[in-house]
Design a protein around this motif. Sequence first.
Motif, PDB file in Angstrom:
ATOM      1  N   HIS A  41       3.814   5.248  21.896  1.00  0.00           N
ATOM      2  CA  HIS A  41       4.921   4.358  21.834  1.00  0.00           C
ATOM      3  C   HIS A  41       4.510   3.033  21.570  1.00  0.00           C
ATOM      4  O   HIS A  41       5.368   2.268  20.844  1.00  0.00           O
ATOM      5  N   GLU A  42       3.500   2.287  21.740  1.00  0.00           N
ATOM      6  CA  GLU A  42       3.050   1.154  21.203  1.00  0.00           C
ATOM      7  C   GLU A  42       2.980   1.034  19.862  1.00  0.00           C
ATOM      8  O   GLU A  42       3.349   0.021  19.193  1.00  0.00           O
ATOM      9  N   ALA A  43       2.682   2.269  19.145  1.00  0.00           N
ATOM     10  CA  ALA A  43       2.349   2.042  17.545  1.00  0.00           C
ATOM     11  C   ALA A  43       3.840   2.283  17.031  1.00  0.00           C
ATOM     12  O   ALA A  43       4.302   1.366  16.037  1.00  0.00           O
ATOM     13  N   ALA A  44       4.775   2.730  17.664  1.00  0.00           N
ATOM     14  CA  ALA A  44       6.067   2.961  17.105  1.00  0.00           C
ATOM     15  C   ALA A  44       6.897   1.778  17.412  1.00  0.00           C
ATOM     16  O   ALA A  44       7.504   1.215  16.576  1.00  0.00           O
ATOM     17  N   ARG A  45       6.535   0.850  18.331  1.00  0.00           N
ATOM     18  CA  ARG A  45       7.166  -0.592  18.561  1.00  0.00           C
ATOM     19  C   ARG A  45       6.558  -1.530  17.517  1.00  0.00           C
ATOM     20  O   ARG A  45       7.195  -2.378  16.917  1.00  0.00           O
ATOM     21  N   THR A  46       5.303  -1.146  17.343  1.00  0.00           N
ATOM     22  CA  THR A  46       4.751  -2.179  16.118  1.00  0.00           C
ATOM     23  C   THR A  46       5.064  -2.138  14.956  1.00  0.00           C
ATOM     24  O   THR A  46       5.417  -2.963  14.122  1.00  0.00           O
ATOM     25  N   LEU A  47       5.187  -0.622  14.438  1.00  0.00           N
ATOM     26  CA  LEU A  47       5.857  -0.407  13.318  1.00  0.00           C
ATOM     27  C   LEU A  47       7.366  -0.771  13.054  1.00  0.00           C
ATOM     28  O   LEU A  47       7.762  -1.190  12.333  1.00  0.00           O
ATOM     29  N   ALA A  48       7.882  -0.402  14.338  1.00  0.00           N
ATOM     30  CA  ALA A  48       9.536  -0.610  14.175  1.00  0.00           C
ATOM     31  C   ALA A  48       9.898  -2.090  13.911  1.00  0.00           C
ATOM     32  O   ALA A  48      10.870  -2.399  13.063  1.00  0.00           O
ATOM     33  N   ALA A  49       9.080  -3.233  14.332  1.00  0.00           N
ATOM     34  CA  ALA A  49       9.226  -4.379  14.219  1.00  0.00           C
ATOM     35  C   ALA A  49       9.240  -5.035  12.740  1.00  0.00           C
ATOM     36  O   ALA A  49       9.670  -5.777  12.125  1.00  0.00           O
ATOM     37  N   ARG A  50       8.665  -3.865  11.664  1.00  0.00           N
ATOM     38  CA  ARG A  50       8.211  -4.319  10.288  1.00  0.00           C
ATOM     39  C   ARG A  50       8.766  -3.171   9.607  1.00  0.00           C
ATOM     40  O   ARG A  50       8.520  -3.308   8.034  1.00  0.00           O
ATOM     41  N   LEU A  51       9.359  -2.202  10.050  1.00  0.00           N
ATOM     42  CA  LEU A  51       9.903  -1.118   9.324  1.00  0.00           C
ATOM     43  C   LEU A  51      11.096  -1.438   8.063  1.00  0.00           C
ATOM     44  O   LEU A  51      11.813  -2.315   8.329  1.00  0.00           O
ATOM     45  N   ARG A  52      10.829  -1.062   6.930  1.00  0.00           N
ATOM     46  CA  ARG A  52      11.914  -1.603   5.907  1.00  0.00           C
ATOM     47  C   ARG A  52      12.364  -0.284   5.522  1.00  0.00           C
ATOM     48  O   ARG A  52      12.147   1.076   5.764  1.00  0.00           O
ATOM     49  N   ALA A  98       0.738  -1.128   0.105  1.00  0.00           N
ATOM     50  CA  ALA A  98       0.049  -0.099  -0.050  1.00  0.00           C
ATOM     51  C   ALA A  98       0.676   1.236   0.025  1.00  0.00           C
ATOM     52  O   ALA A  98       1.993   1.224   0.507  1.00  0.00           O
ATOM     53  N   ASP A  99       0.413   2.332  -0.383  1.00  0.00           N
ATOM     54  CA  ASP A  99       1.216   3.685  -0.444  1.00  0.00           C
ATOM     55  C   ASP A  99       1.195   3.885   0.758  1.00  0.00           C
ATOM     56  O   ASP A  99       2.164   4.693   1.088  1.00  0.00           O
ATOM     57  N   LEU A 100       0.158   3.899   1.671  1.00  0.00           N
ATOM     58  CA  LEU A 100       0.063   4.596   3.023  1.00  0.00           C
ATOM     59  C   LEU A 100      -0.697   3.758   4.099  1.00  0.00           C
ATOM     60  O   LEU A 100      -1.575   3.101   3.690  1.00  0.00           O
ATOM     61  N   ALA A 101       0.005   3.713   5.244  1.00  0.00           N
ATOM     62  CA  ALA A 101      -0.507   2.904   6.266  1.00  0.00           C
ATOM     63  C   ALA A 101      -0.810   4.289   7.320  1.00  0.00           C
ATOM     64  O   ALA A 101       0.210   5.129   7.853  1.00  0.00           O
ATOM     65  N   VAL A 102      -2.157   4.543   7.788  1.00  0.00           N
ATOM     66  CA  VAL A 102      -2.382   5.203   9.004  1.00  0.00           C
ATOM     67  C   VAL A 102      -2.539   4.372  10.193  1.00  0.00           C
ATOM     68  O   VAL A 102      -3.490   3.382  10.187  1.00  0.00           O
ATOM     69  N   ILE A 103      -1.851   4.781  10.940  1.00  0.00           N
ATOM     70  CA  ILE A 103      -1.673   3.882  12.328  1.00  0.00           C
ATOM     71  C   ILE A 103      -2.716   4.787  13.344  1.00  0.00           C
ATOM     72  O   ILE A 103      -2.257   5.918  13.825  1.00  0.00           O
ATOM     73  N   GLY A 104      -3.592   4.042  13.797  1.00  0.00           N
ATOM     74  CA  GLY A 104      -4.723   4.789  14.550  1.00  0.00           C
ATOM     75  C   GLY A 104      -5.830   5.415  13.973  1.00  0.00           C
ATOM     76  O   GLY A 104      -5.809   6.311  13.294  1.00  0.00           O
ATOM     77  N   GLU A 164       1.001  -6.315   7.963  1.00  0.00           N
ATOM     78  CA  GLU A 164       0.638  -5.493   6.661  1.00  0.00           C
ATOM     79  C   GLU A 164       1.635  -4.121   6.888  1.00  0.00           C
ATOM     80  O   GLU A 164       1.737  -3.514   5.775  1.00  0.00           O
ATOM     81  N   LEU A 165       2.102  -3.846   8.184  1.00  0.00           N
ATOM     82  CA  LEU A 165       2.733  -2.652   8.129  1.00  0.00           C
ATOM     83  C   LEU A 165       4.285  -2.687   7.279  1.00  0.00           C
ATOM     84  O   LEU A 165       4.967  -1.539   7.069  1.00  0.00           O
ATOM     85  N   GLY A 166       4.485  -3.877   7.190  1.00  0.00           N
ATOM     86  CA  GLY A 166       5.736  -4.311   6.478  1.00  0.00           C
ATOM     87  C   GLY A 166       5.888  -3.901   4.921  1.00  0.00           C
ATOM     88  O   GLY A 166       6.884  -4.011   4.206  1.00  0.00           O
ATOM     89  N   ARG A 167       4.676  -3.543   4.473  1.00  0.00           N
ATOM     90  CA  ARG A 167       4.496  -3.341   3.101  1.00  0.00           C
ATOM     91  C   ARG A 167       4.030  -1.993   2.671  1.00  0.00           C
ATOM     92  O   ARG A 167       3.122  -2.064   1.558  1.00  0.00           O
ATOM     93  N   VAL A 168       4.435  -1.064   3.116  1.00  0.00           N
ATOM     94  CA  VAL A 168       3.869   0.239   2.962  1.00  0.00           C
ATOM     95  C   VAL A 168       5.054   1.135   2.594  1.00  0.00           C
ATOM     96  O   VAL A 168       6.190   0.836   2.922  1.00  0.00           O
ATOM     97  N   ARG A 169       4.874   2.197   1.851  1.00  0.00           N
ATOM     98  CA  ARG A 169       5.784   3.308   1.487  1.00  0.00           C
ATOM     99  C   ARG A 169       5.800   4.573   2.564  1.00  0.00           C
ATOM    100  O   ARG A 169       6.921   5.045   2.841  1.00  0.00           O
ATOM    101  N   THR A 170       4.502   4.644   2.967  1.00  0.00           N
ATOM    102  CA  THR A 170       4.423   5.720   3.934  1.00  0.00           C
ATOM    103  C   THR A 170       3.724   5.167   5.160  1.00  0.00           C
ATOM    104  O   THR A 170       2.693   4.763   5.085  1.00  0.00           O
TER     105      THR A 170
END
Length: 420
Positions: free
Chosen positions: A100-111, A3-9, A73-79
Amino acid sequence: MPADLAVIGLRHHGLPLAQAAALAAVDTLGFDPDPRTVSELAAGRPPVEGSLSAAEIRRMLGAGFRATGDPAELGRVRTAVICTPTPLGADHTLDLTALHEAARTLAARLRPHTTVVLESTAYPGTTEGLLRSVLEEGSGLRAGRDFHLACSPGRHDPGSRTHDYAHIPKVIGGLTPACTEAAAAFYGRICEKVVRARGPREAEAVKVLETNYRHVNIALVNEMSWYCHDLDIDLWDVIRCAETKPFGFQAFRPGPGVGGHGVAIDPNYLPYSSRSLGYPLRMVELAQEVNGRMPRYVTQRCAQLLNEHGKSVRGARVLLLGVTYKPDLGDLEGAPAHEIGSRLMELGAHLSFHDPYVAQWRVHGHPVPRADALYEAAAAADLTVLLQTHRTYDLQGLAVKAQLMLDSRGASPTGAAQRL
């Protein structure tokens, strides 16, 4: 699929961004750890009151938006844009737990090459401090070299028909110039104007200034309401005349209290940083103190009006009109109606309420009777109190029907009701 974008929250800050992106043909994924939020969105229903309407959600789904609770699915986004809520905690500091929890979740899948943006309200220093450290530690990547990191403070006017996401300029401050440009390239796809800040701390401080500007000016005019009432001066006429000045003045109006999600922020209370000025922002503290007194002041005015008409608060039938924090929305977040209702109940008043956007309302855990026949309820009540100016209210007609009416918003025709 990518996906082009993931909105977290996917609450009050995230949904408007997801809507704007989806309708601008940006392939948009929404992530939220709450299964109920995901299921409600998938069914075409708003997950929280006062956010988007069901029709708007369905239009987003039709444009390709989808919600998920699967972190993979956060590991397959551009933004990725973090829009988690950061409410005030019991100690009056911003609660950054969800961020903080959102950052931890994203960090584990960040490309590598992903652009990460913080839109949540936060203290200056959060992006390059807390957020950066969590992302780097959890991903093994370095911000500014392996991925882009920026802040773009949320600017949302819920329910506004004129200020939609695309037409509100977006302030962006990146960790590096390249980070700023990466974020600007993304927001340029959905917003008409992008404003580049010097860096993330400047962008975060923009939110502090904008929010505190509102609270301080509301506090000033709330104090003026006490002053003018005691001197028998028509404050509303004062404001009407003052706002004709073409420079150096912006009109604010008093009210029963300040609600909503835009809380006053004192950036000196930094729970994660040792870099503090060592003193509070006095104007912000005073504004919070003044605005926090308004529900008590409204309750006192209610008692005074009843007393002037030979009635006591104890045993009086009091009808509250509009219990949401903003007109024409069903959002109860921080609405002063709850404290006003609570204080009136403690004084012995028999409460009822009416709000076209609220079916049920509770005070002290007890349900407050809802008036379905509005004009009959106003005629039967000893006192009717206007707390919110929903467009459906015919204030002239209500003032005629009501035995006694207190208008805390100054919205009724001159002479039709007692004004705050």
